[in-house]
Motif scaffolding. Structure first.
Motif, mmCIF file in Angstrom:
data_model
loop_
_atom_site.group_PDB
_atom_site.id
_atom_site.type_symbol
_atom_site.label_atom_id
_atom_site.label_comp_id
_atom_site.label_asym_id
_atom_site.label_seq_id
_atom_site.Cartn_x
_atom_site.Cartn_y
_atom_site.Cartn_z
ATOM 1 N N ALA A 1 0.832 -1.207 0.000
ATOM 2 C CA ALA A 1 0.000 0.000 0.000
ATOM 3 C C ALA A 1 0.867 1.257 0.000
ATOM 4 O O ALA A 1 0.579 2.228 -0.711
ATOM 5 N N SER A 2 1.952 1.236 0.771
ATOM 6 C CA SER A 2 2.842 2.398 0.810
ATOM 7 C C SER A 2 3.545 2.616 -0.520
ATOM 8 O O SER A 2 3.634 3.751 -1.017
ATOM 9 N N ARG A 3 4.026 1.516 -1.128
ATOM 10 C CA ARG A 3 4.708 1.653 -2.421
ATOM 11 C C ARG A 3 3.743 2.135 -3.506
ATOM 12 O O ARG A 3 4.088 2.981 -4.339
ATOM 13 N N ILE A 4 2.529 1.588 -3.503
ATOM 14 C CA ILE A 4 1.550 2.002 -4.522
ATOM 15 C C ILE A 4 1.169 3.461 -4.337
ATOM 16 O O ILE A 4 1.048 4.224 -5.303
ATOM 17 N N SER A 5 0.981 3.865 -3.082
ATOM 18 C CA SER A 5 0.645 5.268 -2.824
ATOM 19 C C SER A 5 1.770 6.199 -3.256
ATOM 20 O O SER A 5 1.524 7.254 -3.870
ATOM 21 N N ARG A 6 3.020 5.799 -2.971
ATOM 22 C CA ARG A 6 4.150 6.627 -3.402
ATOM 23 C C ARG A 6 4.256 6.678 -4.924
ATOM 24 O O ARG A 6 4.519 7.733 -5.509
ATOM 25 N N THR A 7 4.025 5.536 -5.578
ATOM 26 C CA THR A 7 4.079 5.512 -7.043
ATOM 27 C C THR A 7 2.998 6.395 -7.655
ATOM 28 O O THR A 7 3.247 7.154 -8.605
ATOM 29 N N MET A 8 1.777 6.302 -7.128
ATOM 30 C CA MET A 8 0.689 7.131 -7.646
ATOM 31 C C MET A 8 0.968 8.619 -7.424
ATOM 32 O O MET A 8 0.636 9.454 -8.270
ATOM 33 N N HIS A 9 1.600 8.938 -6.297
ATOM 34 C CA HIS A 9 1.948 10.338 -6.046
ATOM 35 C C HIS A 9 2.938 10.855 -7.085
ATOM 36 O O HIS A 9 2.756 11.944 -7.662
ATOM 37 N N HIS A 10 3.976 10.058 -7.378
ATOM 38 C CA HIS A 10 4.971 10.491 -8.369
ATOM 39 C C HIS A 10 4.368 10.551 -9.778
ATOM 40 O O HIS A 10 4.702 11.458 -10.560
ATOM 41 N N ILE A 11 3.483 9.596 -10.126
ATOM 42 C CA ILE A 11 2.847 9.626 -11.442
ATOM 43 C C ILE A 11 1.958 10.862 -11.582
ATOM 44 O O ILE A 11 1.966 11.544 -12.614
ATOM 45 N N SER A 12 1.174 11.153 -10.532
ATOM 46 C CA SER A 12 0.321 12.341 -10.576
ATOM 47 C C SER A 12 1.148 13.615 -10.687
ATOM 48 O O SER A 12 0.805 14.533 -11.443
ATOM 49 N N LYS A 13 2.254 13.660 -9.975
ATOM 50 C CA LYS A 13 3.129 14.829 -10.058
ATOM 51 C C LYS A 13 3.733 14.969 -11.450
ATOM 52 O O LYS A 13 3.832 16.082 -11.995
ATOM 53 N N ALA A 14 4.125 13.833 -12.055
ATOM 54 C CA ALA A 14 4.698 13.876 -13.404
ATOM 55 C C ALA A 14 3.668 14.365 -14.421
ATOM 56 O O ALA A 14 3.980 15.168 -15.308
#
Length: 248
Positions: free
Chosen positions: A132-145
């Protein structure tokens, strides 16, 4: 009035509450104990028992009370309930302690894991929490990109619009005709023409040359047409008299 002392057989009230499930935000380290005793597979459980991660109601504590090593698997397999086992060892830096519930000698349910890294004790996070933490971090970086890409595209679109507008303005300015400037140039040319001397007469024709009249001159198109079309020949009239054979 003084309260009566608790009955001697009621020892459950004196036990500390069991540790919580999620204790990943804390760390335990006893530097005084580490300076006094070596950290190895024989004493690591005594060091772990000092931490808030330790559940005093486990079967290992029962073995300690009977002067048996708390990690003796031959004794733990004959018991049921909560227990701690040492699963991985890399002396003296890393020790992995696993908390599990034993139903019988062969069936155990793994609950939590703890690791002792260079004397500091941590609770290992659950696998679901890690995902859950890795997915949340990945989604945050994708949204930022995507946000950065959208802002860049907006800037590029604005720049292209401004450049197109500037190009159209410059083109309009180039195509615009200044009539005052044209009139001024015409006036200058007229004044120059007046100052120049008149043009000399054309030279005479050479002797024997007769200039063609306007009626005799043909247009180039008429000449090309006349040259391109072949003469029309009648096959009966224009071929002359037929040749007759001579009889002797």
């Amino acid at each position: 009035m003084a309260l009566p002392p608790p009955p001697p057989g009621d020892s459950a009230a004196a036990l500390p509450p069991p540790p919580g499930t999620d204790m990943t935000g804390i760390c335990f380290r006893d530097q005084l104990w580490l300076n006094t005793y070596p950290l190895d597979r024989n004493l690591v459980f005594d060091y772990f028992a000092l931490s808030p991660f330790y559940d005093i109601t486990c079967n290992n504590e029962s073995l300690r009370s009977r002067q048996i090593h708390p990690l003796d698997m031959s004794q733990l397999m004959m018991m049921t309930g909560m227990e701690y086992v040492l699963s991985e060892v890399m002396e003296p830096h890393l020790f992995v302690m696993r908390k599990q519930r034993r139903s019988n000698s062969d069936k155990v349910d793994h609950l939590l894991a703890y690791y002792i890294l260079d004397g500091s004790i941590y609770q290992a996070p659950l696998l679901g929490n890690v995902f859950a933490s890795r997915i949340s971090r990945t989604m945050h970086h994708i949204s930022k990109a995507f946000s950065i890409a959208c802002s860049k595209l907006e800037k590029i679109g604005n720049a292209e619009t401004e450049s197109d507008a500037a190009a159209s303005e410059s083109k309009t300015q180039k195509e615009a005709v200044d009539f005052k400037e044209l009139m001024r140039i015409d006036k200058i040319l007229v004044n120059l023409q007046k100052k120049l001397p008149p043009a000399p007469p054309p030279p005479p024709y050479p002797e024997g040359y007769v200039p063609p009249s306007a009626s005799e001159e043909k247009a180039p198109d008429d000449l090309l047409a006349s040259e391109a079309l072949p003469p029309v020949i009648d096959p009966i009239i224009d071929q002359g008299p037929a040749k007759r054979p001579r009889f002797q």
